[in-house]
Design an enzyme around this catalytic site. Sequence first.
Site, PDB file in Angstrom:
ATOM      1  N   HIS A 172      -0.223   0.886 -12.013  1.00 32.40           N
ATOM      2  CA  HIS A 172      -1.344   1.276 -11.148  1.00 32.40           C
ATOM      3  C   HIS A 172      -1.098   0.985  -9.667  1.00 32.40           C
ATOM      4  O   HIS A 172      -1.459   1.770  -8.815  1.00 32.40           O
ATOM      5  CB  HIS A 172      -2.652   0.632 -11.616  1.00 32.40           C
ATOM      6  CG  HIS A 172      -2.747  -0.846 -11.387  1.00 32.40           C
ATOM      7  ND1 HIS A 172      -2.234  -1.756 -12.274  1.00 32.40           N
ATOM      8  CD2 HIS A 172      -3.283  -1.568 -10.362  1.00 32.40           C
ATOM      9  CE1 HIS A 172      -2.477  -2.978 -11.811  1.00 32.40           C
ATOM     10  NE2 HIS A 172      -3.106  -2.890 -10.654  1.00 32.40           N
ATOM     11  N   ASP A 173      -0.475  -0.158  -9.362  1.00 32.24           N
ATOM     12  CA  ASP A 173      -0.279  -0.517  -7.957  1.00 32.24           C
ATOM     13  C   ASP A 173       1.160  -0.306  -7.494  1.00 32.24           C
ATOM     14  O   ASP A 173       1.600  -0.947  -6.540  1.00 32.24           O
ATOM     15  CB  ASP A 173      -0.717  -1.978  -7.728  1.00 32.24           C
ATOM     16  CG  ASP A 173      -2.198  -2.073  -7.346  1.00 32.24           C
ATOM     17  OD1 ASP A 173      -2.768  -1.050  -6.912  1.00 32.24           O
ATOM     18  OD2 ASP A 173      -2.766  -3.173  -7.482  1.00 32.24           O
ATOM     19  N   LYS A 193       1.992  -0.038  -3.916  1.00 34.24           N
ATOM     20  CA  LYS A 193       2.057  -1.208  -3.022  1.00 34.24           C
ATOM     21  C   LYS A 193       3.489  -1.552  -2.644  1.00 34.24           C
ATOM     22  O   LYS A 193       3.712  -2.348  -1.726  1.00 34.24           O
ATOM     23  CB  LYS A 193       1.376  -2.416  -3.668  1.00 34.24           C
ATOM     24  CG  LYS A 193      -0.151  -2.368  -3.609  1.00 34.24           C
ATOM     25  CD  LYS A 193      -0.748  -3.653  -4.162  1.00 34.24           C
ATOM     26  CE  LYS A 193      -2.272  -3.633  -4.122  1.00 34.24           C
ATOM     27  NZ  LYS A 193      -2.835  -4.795  -4.861  1.00 34.24           N
ATOM     28  N   HIS A 200      -1.855   3.184  -0.618  1.00 34.60           N
ATOM     29  CA  HIS A 200      -1.060   2.916  -1.819  1.00 34.60           C
ATOM     30  C   HIS A 200      -1.297   3.892  -2.972  1.00 34.60           C
ATOM     31  O   HIS A 200      -0.344   4.211  -3.677  1.00 34.60           O
ATOM     32  CB  HIS A 200      -1.093   1.427  -2.245  1.00 34.60           C
ATOM     33  CG  HIS A 200      -2.313   0.961  -2.969  1.00 34.60           C
ATOM     34  ND1 HIS A 200      -3.456   0.559  -2.331  1.00 34.60           N
ATOM     35  CD2 HIS A 200      -2.566   0.821  -4.303  1.00 34.60           C
ATOM     36  CE1 HIS A 200      -4.351   0.176  -3.225  1.00 34.60           C
ATOM     37  NE2 HIS A 200      -3.841   0.325  -4.443  1.00 34.60           N
ATOM     38  N   HIS A 254      -7.421   5.062  -8.914  1.00 31.60           N
ATOM     39  CA  HIS A 254      -8.086   3.824  -9.334  1.00 31.60           C
ATOM     40  C   HIS A 254      -8.946   3.188  -8.251  1.00 31.60           C
ATOM     41  O   HIS A 254      -9.693   2.255  -8.541  1.00 31.60           O
ATOM     42  CB  HIS A 254      -7.092   2.814  -9.923  1.00 31.60           C
ATOM     43  CG  HIS A 254      -6.141   2.184  -8.942  1.00 31.60           C
ATOM     44  ND1 HIS A 254      -5.055   2.845  -8.423  1.00 31.60           N
ATOM     45  CD2 HIS A 254      -6.114   0.937  -8.395  1.00 31.60           C
ATOM     46  CE1 HIS A 254      -4.385   2.032  -7.614  1.00 31.60           C
ATOM     47  NE2 HIS A 254      -5.009   0.866  -7.568  1.00 31.60           N
ATOM     48  N   HIS A 255      -8.897   3.697  -7.024  1.00 31.03           N
ATOM     49  CA  HIS A 255      -9.797   3.159  -5.991  1.00 31.03           C
ATOM     50  C   HIS A 255     -10.890   4.146  -5.600  1.00 31.03           C
ATOM     51  O   HIS A 255     -11.602   3.940  -4.615  1.00 31.03           O
ATOM     52  CB  HIS A 255      -9.010   2.703  -4.764  1.00 31.03           C
ATOM     53  CG  HIS A 255      -8.245   1.446  -5.011  1.00 31.03           C
ATOM     54  ND1 HIS A 255      -8.861   0.250  -5.317  1.00 31.03           N
ATOM     55  CD2 HIS A 255      -6.902   1.199  -5.038  1.00 31.03           C
ATOM     56  CE1 HIS A 255      -7.926  -0.684  -5.497  1.00 31.03           C
ATOM     57  NE2 HIS A 255      -6.725  -0.131  -5.350  1.00 31.03           N
ATOM     58  N   ASP A 289      -9.558  -3.344 -13.336  1.00 32.29           N
ATOM     59  CA  ASP A 289      -8.790  -3.855 -12.194  1.00 32.29           C
ATOM     60  C   ASP A 289      -9.619  -4.849 -11.383  1.00 32.29           C
ATOM     61  O   ASP A 289      -9.151  -5.938 -11.040  1.00 32.29           O
ATOM     62  CB  ASP A 289      -8.358  -2.670 -11.314  1.00 32.29           C
ATOM     63  CG  ASP A 289      -7.366  -3.060 -10.231  1.00 32.29           C
ATOM     64  OD1 ASP A 289      -6.527  -3.961 -10.490  1.00 32.29           O
ATOM     65  OD2 ASP A 289      -7.402  -2.467  -9.138  1.00 32.29           O
TER      66      ASP A 289
HETATM   67  P1  C2E Z   1      -6.378  -6.211  -5.508  1.00 28.46           P
HETATM   68  O1  C2E Z   1      -6.378  -7.601  -4.946  1.00 28.46           O
HETATM   69  O2  C2E Z   1      -5.618  -5.996  -6.790  1.00 28.46           O
HETATM   70  O3  C2E Z   1      -7.866  -5.784  -5.701  1.00 28.46           O
HETATM   71  C1  C2E Z   1      -8.232  -4.653  -6.430  1.00 28.46           C
HETATM   72  C2  C2E Z   1      -9.695  -4.324  -6.195  1.00 28.46           C
HETATM   73  O4  C2E Z   1     -10.517  -5.388  -6.694  1.00 28.46           O
HETATM   74  C3  C2E Z   1     -10.075  -4.169  -4.734  1.00 28.46           C
HETATM   75  O5  C2E Z   1      -9.777  -2.898  -4.230  1.00 28.46           O
HETATM   76  C4  C2E Z   1     -11.575  -4.421  -4.810  1.00 28.46           C
HETATM   77  O6  C2E Z   1     -12.254  -3.274  -5.303  1.00 28.46           O
HETATM   78  C5  C2E Z   1     -11.683  -5.510  -5.861  1.00 28.46           C
HETATM   79  N1  C2E Z   1     -11.652  -6.814  -5.178  1.00 28.46           N
HETATM   80  C6  C2E Z   1     -10.616  -7.656  -5.099  1.00 28.46           C
HETATM   81  N2  C2E Z   1     -10.963  -8.765  -4.404  1.00 28.46           N
HETATM   82  C7  C2E Z   1     -12.244  -8.611  -4.042  1.00 28.46           C
HETATM   83  C8  C2E Z   1     -13.192  -9.415  -3.324  1.00 28.46           C
HETATM   84  O7  C2E Z   1     -12.874 -10.522  -2.864  1.00 28.46           O
HETATM   85  N3  C2E Z   1     -14.452  -8.938  -3.171  1.00 28.46           N
HETATM   86  C9  C2E Z   1     -14.818  -7.736  -3.684  1.00 28.46           C
HETATM   87  N4  C2E Z   1     -16.075  -7.311  -3.507  1.00 28.46           N
HETATM   88  N5  C2E Z   1     -13.956  -6.916  -4.354  1.00 28.46           N
HETATM   89  C10 C2E Z   1     -12.686  -7.368  -4.549  1.00 28.46           C
HETATM   90  P2  C2E Z   1      -9.651  -2.721  -2.643  1.00 28.46           P
HETATM   91  O8  C2E Z   1     -10.734  -3.409  -1.945  1.00 28.46           O
HETATM   92  O9  C2E Z   1      -9.498  -1.247  -2.402  1.00 28.46           O
HETATM   93  O10 C2E Z   1      -8.307  -3.446  -2.291  1.00 28.46           O
HETATM   94  C11 C2E Z   1      -7.047  -2.947  -2.641  1.00 28.46           C
HETATM   95  C12 C2E Z   1      -5.993  -3.956  -2.386  1.00 28.46           C
HETATM   96  O11 C2E Z   1      -5.960  -4.304  -0.995  1.00 28.46           O
HETATM   97  C13 C2E Z   1      -6.205  -5.286  -3.099  1.00 28.46           C
HETATM   98  O12 C2E Z   1      -5.767  -5.207  -4.433  1.00 28.46           O
HETATM   99  C14 C2E Z   1      -5.367  -6.229  -2.237  1.00 28.46           C
HETATM  100  O13 C2E Z   1      -4.010  -6.138  -2.530  1.00 28.46           O
HETATM  101  C15 C2E Z   1      -5.585  -5.667  -0.845  1.00 28.46           C
HETATM  102  N6  C2E Z   1      -6.673  -6.393  -0.142  1.00 28.46           N
HETATM  103  C16 C2E Z   1      -7.998  -6.184  -0.262  1.00 28.46           C
HETATM  104  N7  C2E Z   1      -8.684  -7.015   0.547  1.00 28.46           N
HETATM  105  C17 C2E Z   1      -7.762  -7.784   1.176  1.00 28.46           C
HETATM  106  C18 C2E Z   1      -7.846  -8.853   2.150  1.00 28.46           C
HETATM  107  O14 C2E Z   1      -8.934  -9.263   2.597  1.00 28.46           O
HETATM  108  N8  C2E Z   1      -6.661  -9.406   2.600  1.00 28.46           N
HETATM  109  C19 C2E Z   1      -5.476  -8.995   2.098  1.00 28.46           C
HETATM  110  N9  C2E Z   1      -4.367  -9.611   2.539  1.00 28.46           N
HETATM  111  N10 C2E Z   1      -5.370  -8.003   1.196  1.00 28.46           N
HETATM  112  C20 C2E Z   1      -6.476  -7.389   0.748  1.00 28.46           C
HETATM  113 FE    FE Z   2      -4.751  -0.716  -6.167  1.00 32.14          FE
HETATM  114 FE    FE Z   3      -4.171  -4.656  -9.383  1.00 31.45          FE
END
Ligand code: C2E
Ligand code: FE
Ligand code: FE
Length: 343
Positions: free
Chosen positions: A207-208, A211, A236, A260-261, A289
């Site tokens: 899925h990712d 990245k 991504h 997936h987003h 996810d």
């Molecule tokens: P991921 O960490 O695998 O997160 C996948 C999805 O889980 C996120 O898609 C979001 O829908 C949900 N999610 C994860 N953490 C949180 C959270 O703390 N609060 C909420 N409300 N939802 C959460 P999203 O937002 O499209 O993010 C995609 C990817 O972008 C994330 O994959 C991560 O790799 C990165 N990312 C997102 N936010 C941050 C951040 O604040 N800092 C960094 N360094 N990376 C981020």
């Molecule tokens: Fe993703």
């Molecule tokens: Fe993931």
Amino acid sequence: LSLVVEQVVAQLNVDASAILLLNPHSQVLTYASSSGFRSNTIQRTRLRLGESCAGRAAYTRELVAIPDVRLEPEGQTLRAIVTGDDFKAYYGAPLIARGQVKGVLEIFHRTELAPDEEWLNFLETLARQAAIAIDNASLFEDLQRSNLDLVMAYDATIEGWSRALDLRDRETEGHTQRVADMTEHLAVRMGMSEASLVHIRRGALLHDIGKMGIPDRILLKPTTLTEEEWVIMRRHPQLAYDMLHPIAYLRPAIDIPFCHHEKWDGTGYPNHLRGEDIPLAARIFALVDVWDALRSDRPYRRPWTDEQALEYIHNQAGKHFDPMVVKAFDEIMLFEQRNLKQK
Ligand code: C2E
Ligand code: FE
Ligand code: FE
Ligand code: SIN
Ligand code: SIN
């Protein structure tokens, strides 16, 4: 083969016929099919090349003709057959296709046989056709076997890639495997077809994969992303699409990496798809996810508890998530809790 032996009995006007097949690895002839026998001793036949009449036909690649088989000293099985079935004449014709011995076509008759040219030609024709049929059948089996090997090699490769992605993303051991298992589980619950599951699993594992195109300084950033960084991060799914689309066997798995987003209410990325325009596999995966991501340690935040994550998912039904998927998820959670209590 049973058709062949029946034809031999009918067309050549003989009492019985059998086909022995040569195992190319052990070089042993064993019973495959027969017609016209009273006893079933023939079914126990096991002969090495050169051994007894059939073994000789296979070894010399020539027709073995025995006018009175009772005088033949060789072979326990042969003797038992001849006695039990009261046979007199024996013919063993080698089955040869593409230069290789595939087996022996045998003929048994209870009285003397005085075959003419035509009969012998006909025997030869039937033997040749049987050999080709055997050859085609084993070609088909070999092909199926190598297809299976290929599928296993593909899937081992995908699992390897997904472990590499977890390492880069600093994901905990088995994260992607867990997500893939749960996605499959939910997909079954949502009534998706057996045939789609293999693609769903591959899609979840990858899925990712997009990245890979996101730089470390963004992926591993310990704080929230700036707007410019978000623009890159949101690429991504499209990167995954570009990577996977040229790979034919992964194209049916592309829904999850690409969609997936997306969010049920149309506020997701990359295409702002809404509701059932989002492929079902991706709607299912999105929930899994987030459920897994929230409970994981991220560079930019501490893990949430199960209760916090569950509350968030309920709150997002009809916004981020398909309400039907949330319902199926709840049913699975309820079921698992009940199972845990019973243990
Ligand atoms: P991921 O960490 O695998 O997160 C996948 C999805 O889980 C996120 O898609 C979001 O829908 C949900 N999610 C994860 N953490 C949180 C959270 O703390 N609060 C909420 N409300 N939802 C959460 P999203 O937002 O499209 O993010 C995609 C990817 O972008 C994330 O994959 C991560 O790799 C990165 N990312 C997102 N936010 C941050 C951040 O604040 N800092 C960094 N360094 N990376 C981020
Ligand atoms: Fe993703
Ligand atoms: Fe993931
Ligand atoms: C058999 O068909 O079982 C025996 C033939 C042979 O011994 O040659
Ligand atoms: C899939 O087979 O991965 C998608 C099927 C669907 O979304 O209906």
